[in-house]
Design a protein around this motif. Sequence first.
Motif, PDB file in Angstrom:
ATOM      1  N   ALA A  46       0.278  -8.341   8.434  1.00 55.81           N
ATOM      2  CA  ALA A  46       0.152  -7.226   8.636  1.00 55.81           C
ATOM      3  C   ALA A  46      -0.851  -7.238   7.941  1.00 55.81           C
ATOM      4  N   GLY A  47      -1.751  -7.064   6.417  1.00 52.46           N
ATOM      5  CA  GLY A  47      -3.289  -6.747   5.798  1.00 52.46           C
ATOM      6  C   GLY A  47      -2.896  -6.434   4.527  1.00 52.46           C
ATOM      7  N   LEU A  48      -1.885  -5.723   4.067  1.00 55.52           N
ATOM      8  CA  LEU A  48      -2.281  -4.909   2.601  1.00 55.52           C
ATOM      9  C   LEU A  48      -1.501  -5.827   1.910  1.00 55.52           C
ATOM     10  N   ALA A  49      -1.011  -6.137   0.714  1.00 54.62           N
ATOM     11  CA  ALA A  49       0.044  -6.993   0.012  1.00 54.62           C
ATOM     12  C   ALA A  49       0.972  -5.556  -0.376  1.00 54.62           C
ATOM     13  N   GLU A  50       2.114  -6.424  -0.068  1.00 51.23           N
ATOM     14  CA  GLU A  50       3.257  -5.153  -0.416  1.00 51.23           C
ATOM     15  C   GLU A  50       3.386  -3.773  -1.544  1.00 51.23           C
ATOM     16  N   GLU A  51       2.618  -4.464  -3.044  1.00 53.67           N
ATOM     17  CA  GLU A  51       2.494  -3.940  -3.980  1.00 53.67           C
ATOM     18  C   GLU A  51       0.967  -2.658  -3.741  1.00 53.67           C
ATOM     19  N   THR A  52       0.081  -3.605  -3.183  1.00 53.14           N
ATOM     20  CA  THR A  52      -0.657  -2.295  -2.718  1.00 53.14           C
ATOM     21  C   THR A  52       0.029  -0.978  -1.820  1.00 53.14           C
ATOM     22  N   ARG A  53       0.666  -0.932  -0.829  1.00 50.17           N
ATOM     23  CA  ARG A  53       0.578  -0.839   0.199  1.00 50.17           C
ATOM     24  C   ARG A  53       1.987   0.539  -0.612  1.00 50.17           C
ATOM     25  N   ARG A  54       3.186   0.228  -1.362  1.00 55.44           N
ATOM     26  CA  ARG A  54       3.441   0.552  -2.296  1.00 55.44           C
ATOM     27  C   ARG A  54       1.761   1.580  -3.418  1.00 55.44           C
ATOM     28  N   LEU A  55       1.798   1.502  -3.692  1.00 55.46           N
ATOM     29  CA  LEU A  55       0.349   2.143  -4.554  1.00 55.46           C
ATOM     30  C   LEU A  55       0.059   3.352  -3.555  1.00 55.46           C
ATOM     31  N   LEU A  56      -0.132   2.627  -2.699  1.00 62.96           N
ATOM     32  CA  LEU A  56      -0.928   4.040  -1.473  1.00 62.96           C
ATOM     33  C   LEU A  56      -0.551   4.876  -0.595  1.00 62.96           C
ATOM     34  N   ALA A  57       1.345   4.899  -1.235  1.00 64.28           N
ATOM     35  CA  ALA A  57       2.163   5.279  -0.527  1.00 64.28           C
ATOM     36  C   ALA A  57       2.500   6.327  -1.316  1.00 64.28           C
ATOM     37  N   LEU A  58       1.849   6.197  -2.996  1.00 64.95           N
ATOM     38  CA  LEU A  58       2.342   7.522  -3.833  1.00 64.95           C
ATOM     39  C   LEU A  58       1.225   8.725  -3.196  1.00 64.95           C
ATOM     40  N   MET A  62      -7.342  12.505   6.770  1.00 62.65           N
ATOM     41  CA  MET A  62      -6.526  12.267   6.039  1.00 62.65           C
ATOM     42  C   MET A  62      -5.170  13.428   5.773  1.00 62.65           C
ATOM     43  N   PHE A  63      -4.811  13.680   6.895  1.00 58.73           N
ATOM     44  CA  PHE A  63      -3.420  13.660   7.353  1.00 58.73           C
ATOM     45  C   PHE A  63      -2.627  12.621   8.097  1.00 58.73           C
ATOM     46  N   ARG A  64      -3.097  10.375   7.995  1.00 55.54           N
ATOM     47  CA  ARG A  64      -2.602  10.063   8.306  1.00 55.54           C
ATOM     48  C   ARG A  64      -1.776   8.790   7.278  1.00 55.54           C
ATOM     49  N   ALA A  65      -0.860   8.080   7.317  1.00 56.54           N
ATOM     50  CA  ALA A  65      -0.593   7.701   6.656  1.00 56.54           C
ATOM     51  C   ALA A  65      -1.451   7.010   5.478  1.00 56.54           C
ATOM     52  N   GLY A  66      -1.662   6.520   4.315  1.00 54.62           N
ATOM     53  CA  GLY A  66      -1.978   5.863   3.715  1.00 54.62           C
ATOM     54  C   GLY A  66      -1.961   4.545   3.883  1.00 54.62           C
ATOM     55  N   GLY A  67      -3.552   4.092   3.134  1.00 57.73           N
ATOM     56  CA  GLY A  67      -4.012   2.444   3.023  1.00 57.73           C
ATOM     57  C   GLY A  67      -5.478   1.962   4.839  1.00 57.73           C
ATOM     58  N   GLY A 123     -11.779   6.790   8.836  1.00 51.12           N
ATOM     59  CA  GLY A 123     -10.450   6.005   9.449  1.00 51.12           C
ATOM     60  C   GLY A 123     -10.294   5.012   9.507  1.00 51.12           C
ATOM     61  N   ALA A 124     -11.201   4.265   9.298  1.00 48.86           N
ATOM     62  CA  ALA A 124     -11.172   2.425   8.802  1.00 48.86           C
ATOM     63  C   ALA A 124      -9.682   1.782   8.319  1.00 48.86           C
ATOM     64  N   ALA A 125      -9.278   0.879   8.559  1.00 51.46           N
ATOM     65  CA  ALA A 125      -7.334   0.181   7.753  1.00 51.46           C
ATOM     66  C   ALA A 125      -8.390   0.113   7.008  1.00 51.46           C
ATOM     67  N   LEU A 126      -7.726  -0.285   5.220  1.00 52.68           N
ATOM     68  CA  LEU A 126      -8.167  -0.907   3.940  1.00 52.68           C
ATOM     69  C   LEU A 126      -7.416  -2.386   4.600  1.00 52.68           C
ATOM     70  N   GLY A 127      -8.655  -3.706   4.552  1.00 54.80           N
ATOM     71  CA  GLY A 127      -7.300  -4.409   5.345  1.00 54.80           C
ATOM     72  C   GLY A 127      -7.890  -6.143   4.025  1.00 54.80           C
ATOM     73  N   PRO A 128      -7.529  -7.043   4.172  1.00 60.54           N
ATOM     74  CA  PRO A 128      -7.161  -8.303   3.167  1.00 60.54           C
ATOM     75  C   PRO A 128      -9.229  -8.558   3.627  1.00 60.54           C
ATOM     76  N   PRO A 129      -9.355  -9.564   2.451  1.00 69.14           N
ATOM     77  CA  PRO A 129     -11.044  -9.562   1.985  1.00 69.14           C
ATOM     78  C   PRO A 129     -10.892 -10.749   3.496  1.00 69.14           C
ATOM     79  N   GLY A 130     -12.452 -10.158   4.106  1.00 71.59           N
ATOM     80  CA  GLY A 130     -13.283 -10.322   4.901  1.00 71.59           C
ATOM     81  C   GLY A 130     -13.137  -9.158   6.239  1.00 71.59           C
TER      82      GLY A 130
END
Length: 233
Positions: A12-24, A78-83, A156-163
């Motif tokens: 995907a992009g983000l680690a699972e725990e990071t996705r959980r954080l951004l879903a808060l 702002m109305f899109r899903a976290g991340g 609107g840019a997605a937070l991805g992995p390093p690079g």
Amino acid sequence: MSAEPGLRPQGAGLAEETRRLLALDSLEAAPWLLGAVLTATDSEGTVSVRVTEVEAYRGEQDPGSHAYRGPTARNASMFRAGGIIYVYFTYGMHHCVNVVTGPEGVSRAVLLRAGEVVEGLELARSRRPTARTDRDLARGPARLCAALGLTRDDDGAALGPPGSRVSLMPAAPEDAPAPEVIRTGPRTGVAGPGGDGQAFPWRFWIEGEPTVSPYKAAAPRRARRGRATPGGS
């Protein structure tokens, strides 16, 4: 609100725990973003900023939020899903960056108010030539955004992995600020519904960090002309 005990994201992009954080909810995610490193990479190079100060915004429940009255072309991210990030232009001269959190449709965001440049110091200096010291390179939301080289084009840019164009690496447990040094207070320049900034103490910062921006109370409503957005998102 408080984050789930023991929740400490790893980078995907983000680690699972990071996705959980951004879903808060933004109020839960905001203190966990302290100590995180936001990195932006482009043709000029890479700049990374360790976050030392943030503010939470909560959409329809928050008169200080850009999303308080619903979606527009400006605040659609702002109305899109976290991340992803929400980048806005204000006062005709400054960009500011937010990390969007929560589920799609609820407009939650955390404004990154200040931080320490930990990578790409020379590039950040070239982007912020008026900074008197390195402490001031990202000391304030517009300065932070400028140091990273982010503009409205990055909205609107997605937070991805390093690079990736933008990436987020929350603090490792050993580097995260201790709970006793995390402080909360009213948001800078944002009044509550009755004109009282104390109504929403949704600003979080790391005590003792020299990069934390100076606090400014909201101006009295009668002194404002038009609808200002002093630091909100």
